[in-house]
Design an enzyme around this catalytic site. Sequence first.
Site, PDB file in Angstrom:
ATOM      1  CG  ASP A   9       2.216  10.673   3.999  1.00  0.00           C
ATOM      2  OD1 ASP A   9       1.935   9.522   3.640  1.00  0.00           O
ATOM      3  OD2 ASP A   9       2.175  11.057   5.190  1.00  0.00           O
ATOM      4  CG  ASN A 119       1.816   3.175   2.734  1.00  0.00           C
ATOM      5  OD1 ASN A 119       2.392   3.086   1.658  1.00  0.00           O
ATOM      6  ND2 ASN A 119       2.448   3.088   3.895  1.00  0.00           N
TER       7      ASN A 119
HETATM    8  C1  LAC Z   1       0.613   7.214   3.986  1.00  0.00           C
HETATM    9  C2  LAC Z   1       1.224   6.682   5.252  1.00  0.00           C
HETATM   10  C3  LAC Z   1       2.684   6.678   5.213  1.00  0.00           C
HETATM   11  O1  LAC Z   1      -0.348   7.995   4.000  1.00  0.00           O
HETATM   12  O2  LAC Z   1       0.840   7.349   6.345  1.00  0.00           O
HETATM   13  O3  LAC Z   1       1.126   6.800   2.940  1.00  0.00           O
END
Ligand code: LAC
Length: 235
Positions: A9, A119
């Site tokens: 992430d 994201n």
């Molecule tokens: C991402 C968010 C969850 O980097 O912080 O996907």
Amino acid sequence: MNPRAVIFDAYGTLFDVASIAEACVGITSDPARLVALWRAKQLEYSFLRALIGPAGYVDFWQVTADAFDFAAQVLDLSLSEGDRRRALEGWLHVRPYAEVSAALERLARDGRACLILSNGSPFMLDAAVSAAGLADRFTAVLSVDAVHTYKPHPRVYQLAVDALGVPAEEQLFVSSNGWDAAGARAFGYRVVWVNRAGAPTERLGFPPDATVSDLSALPLLVDHPQTEARPAEPY
Ligand code: LAC
């Protein structure tokens, strides 16, 4: 654990969202509060837009701008266009955590593919990765933008499986966001939760395989199949 690839992430895991407060100095007396409100609203909007479905999708830059405007109104800030732009651009040079570079270098030395699955929209991620000098550490930077939804939708977690042609259970997913760790575990990844803040365990089910307090423990955990960090807390 011996995974064939390690999937990270981005925000909160590799990059310190709180560092964006530096881009907000001068527009509020409490930049940390603004960033905390901003981040919470950003995540809420991403969840809600994913639930609305395809018609609800806008990219993460737009989500981030909308969340900023909401948070600024909560704090009753009156801002110029320049103030707003400077704050938003904080996401383009968000600071990596201190141990990230060394941990990635060690994983790469062992020949492991490291990817980002975030994201973030592609240009946001590319900018942050380049500004941090980490571009050559990653095999690929994958964005939810390819599937027009947000974590923890399973279509997002499928992206790394498709990119590598490696089943989820042979990959390790690493996130500091407890809800993201749960989503990845539900999808089928092995999961390490980076509990930087000493946060309580999310009550979502799908507990992580291991919990660490930062990424410095990760290379050892990955290299030594018998090594487990603190076992996930029972529910
Ligand atoms: C991402 C968010 C969850 O980097 O912080 O996907």
